[in-house]
Every structure is written in C-alpha cells, then in structure tokens.
Design a protein around this motif. Structure first.
Motif, short mmCIF file in Angstrom:
data_model
loop_
_atom_site.label_atom_id
_atom_site.label_comp_id
_atom_site.label_asym_id
_atom_site.label_seq_id
_atom_site.Cartn_x
_atom_site.Cartn_y
_atom_site.Cartn_z
N ALA A 212 0.89 -1.33 0.00
CA ALA A 212 0.04 -0.11 0.04
C ALA A 212 0.93 1.24 0.04
CB ALA A 212 -1.07 -0.09 1.17
N GLN A 215 2.39 1.67 -3.56
CA GLN A 215 1.55 2.35 -4.61
C GLN A 215 0.83 3.44 -4.09
OE1 GLN A 215 -1.50 -0.89 -4.46
NE2 GLN A 215 -0.70 -1.82 -6.19
N THR A 238 -5.08 7.50 -0.63
CA THR A 238 -4.69 6.16 -1.52
C THR A 238 -3.89 5.07 -0.62
OG1 THR A 238 -4.02 7.56 -3.47
CG2 THR A 238 -3.13 5.43 -3.50
N THR A 242 -5.82 1.56 -0.57
CA THR A 242 -5.04 0.22 -1.07
C THR A 242 -4.88 -0.82 -0.02
OG1 THR A 242 -3.88 1.75 -2.45
CG2 THR A 242 -2.84 -0.40 -2.20
N GLY A 248 -8.49 -0.31 -3.43
CA GLY A 248 -7.22 0.30 -4.01
C GLY A 248 -7.50 1.46 -4.53
N THR A 280 -2.31 0.45 -10.09
CA THR A 280 -3.09 -0.63 -9.33
C THR A 280 -2.94 -1.85 -10.12
OG1 THR A 280 -5.02 1.06 -9.79
CG2 THR A 280 -5.65 -1.20 -9.28
N ASP A 283 -0.08 -4.27 -8.07
CA ASP A 283 -0.25 -5.09 -7.08
C ASP A 283 0.02 -6.56 -7.38
OD1 ASP A 283 -2.67 -6.79 -5.30
OD2 ASP A 283 -1.84 -5.24 -4.18
#
Length: 345
Positions: A212, A215, A238, A242, A248, A280, A283
C-alpha cells in the motif's frame, strides 16, 4: 453422566500463586492500556528492523546497534511520517473549507457527463449534500487527529515506542524465550504458534502495508506531476484505500482523472488514468514479490481486522488488527486439534 476432566495441576496445587499471577497480570494490563497503540507500534517496528539488528551485531555490541537503529528509525521513519500526516490533515481541512464555500466546479463535471450521454443534475445534488460532504470529511480528519491524540500525549507515546523498540531489538530473543518458558503450553505447540504468528506479521506488515505504501507513493508522484491540489492528502487516502481488497487506488485516481478532464486538461486526465491503471495492476507483481512465502489472510480478515483494529488499537491497528484475528484463528486451531485429536481444516 460423563466424568469431567480434572483441572490442571498447577491450578489445584497452588491456587494462591495462580490468583496472584492473574491479579498482577490484570494490573499490568491496566498500566499498558493507555499507551497500547504506541507499544504495539514499537513491536511492529522491532519486527521489521530486527534483521538489521542481527546484521549490525556482527560488527558492534547489541546495545550500540540498537541505539543506532532507534535513532535511524526516529530520523527516517517517525519524523517523516508525522510531518506528512500533519500536512495531510492541513490539506484535508482546506478541502473541507472548499466544499463548504462551494469552490468545487461541479457544473463543469456535469457538462462533461452530458457530453458523453449521461444527464445528471450534479449541481443540485452537490448543493443539497454540500454540508454533509464537508461534515463527513471533517469527521474523518477529526478521527485521524483523535487517533494521534494531543501533542503531549503523542510525545509521551512516541517516547514509549522508541524505548520499546530499543528493548526489543536488544533483548527481543530473550523475551520470546521467557514467554515460551512462562506459558503452560507444550513446546511443539509454541513453536507452531511462533511460526504462524511470524507469517501473519510478515503478511500484514510487508504484504499489506508495504504494498500500500509503495502504490500510494507511486500514485502521489503522478498526482504531483499532474498538478493536482492536496497531493499529500490524496496520497494518504490512497494508502488507506489500497489496504482494502477490491478498492485500492481506483478510489483516488478515477476522481482525479475526472477532475482534470473537467478543468479542461484532457491530456493530463488521460495520463493519470493510464498511470493509475499501472499503479493498480502493480499489486499483481508487488505482493508476490514481497510476500512470496505465505497466504495468511483472506479478504474478510483483512477488512474486519483493519477497521476493528483502528477502533481498538488506534492507527497501529491498520496492521495489528488482521494479525490479531489471524492469530486468534491459529490459537483456536491448535486448541481444537489438541482436544479432538483431529487435524484442523
């Protein structure tokens, strides 16, 4: 009528000592509760940094190694996190003010939707729910402030975190050995629980939080390059989104792309949409690369653990909550197997 199993010998043989142990443990729990989230935060940091401690001990004494690592954690982890969260709270308050003052150009977004064939009276919808939106955002911000606590309490809590981190780095192995010696549980079960909890911690801290964070940082850089306002606030949002399965970064970059399109920046909007999709879908590669060795959680444990952990443990519950739920299942599995003699499902 079937005979009841006899109580443990340690309970019957020394009831006074047993009562004293229970009383002292209860009193110790009351002492720990006010700053439990900071203690748990120190435990999580110690778990992450313990491999660094082991390598450092090959060159210097354990105490020196622990002091250096604690100072590094303070300078490069705790202070930057506090600084970023402070900015995020300030930006969120400005967003609340913009919503209350009607500074968001909803009419442009409505015209954009009409050009694609969707007719929605967003202006009326926004005006009728303007105060509710602002109040919800303010409640979220106030909740974040309440989780952190007042400034003196935060200072004391972070001090406790650093001391817990130092103690666990220097004497963590002895503490684990002492806990295994004190608990009236067979060694093979303790070893199984220790291995299972290690996998749970690894999956929660690395598999969930680290992915997380990566990202959120990637998307935050993209939002900053695109010139979005309140970038730090959006990056923190975010990160939180996430952590949740099936949500997410979509929850941030999709509205960001719509906003850019509404303000007349279609190229930047398309770039954020493409970049957001890449973030995205990363992941799929990040999680197996960082975890690799365990599939400890399912979606229900993650979601319930995160929200329940936030309520019970504060901000550190983001990664402690799923560990607690997963650990409870692990303990119950061992208990059932020992009492039924059948393997757990």
């Amino acid at each position: 009528m079937p005979d009841r199993s006899a109580p443990p010998t340690w309970l019957v043989g020394k009831p006074g000592l047993t009562a004293l142990v229970l009383l002292s443990s209860l009193l110790a729990l009351f002492v720990l509760l006010p700053y439990l989230q900071f203690i748990l935060f120190g435990v999580v940091l110690a778990y992450i940094l313990f491999p660094v401690q082991q390598r450092a001990e090959q060159h210097v004494r354990p105490t020196i190694a622990a002091i250096v690592i604690v100072l590094g954690a303070l300078l490069f982890v705790l202070i930057p996190i506090i600084y970023l969260l402070t900015i995020a709270v300030q930006q969120s308050l400005r967003v609340v003010s913009a919503v209350r003052n009607g500074q968001i150009d909803v009419a442009s977004i409505e015209e954009l939707l009409e050009s694609t064939g969707y007719r929605i009276d967003l202006v009326a919808l926004y005006e009728s729910n303007q105060e509710r939106i602002a109040t919800s955002l303010q409640e979220v911000t106030s909740g974040a402030i309440d989780l952190a606590g007042s400034l003196p309490g935060l200072f004391i809590g972070l001090t406790i975190t650093l001391f817990v981190l130092f103690a666990l780095l220097r004497d963590g192995e002895q503490l684990v050995a002492w806990v295994q010696w004190v608990l009236p549980v067979d060694e093979d079960i303790l070893d199984e629980l220790r291995e299972g909890l290690d996998q749970l911690m690894w999956a929660s801290v690395v598999g969930n939080v680290a992915v997380a964070a990566i990202q959120a940082a990637l998307l935050g850089v993209g939002l900053a390059i695109a010139g979005l306002p309140a970038v730090i606030f959006l990056t923190v949002v975010t990160f939180v989104l996430t952590l949740l399965p099936l949500v997410g970064a979509f929850g941030v970059w999709v509205p960001a792309a719509m906003y850019l399109l509404a303000v007349g920046r279609p190229i930047a909007s398309a770039a954020i949409a493409v970049y957001g999709l890449l973030v995205t879908f990363s992941d799929t590669y990040l999680r197996p690369a960082l975890i690799g060795r365990t599939g400890a959680f399912n979606s229900a444990i993650i979601v319930i653990g995160i929200f329940g952990g936030l309520v019970v443990f504060g901000a550190v519950g983001l990664f402690i909550g799923p560990v607690v739920l997963g650990g409870a299942k692990l303990v119950l599995d061992c208990f059932a197997r020992e009492h039924t003699g059948e393997p757990t499902a």
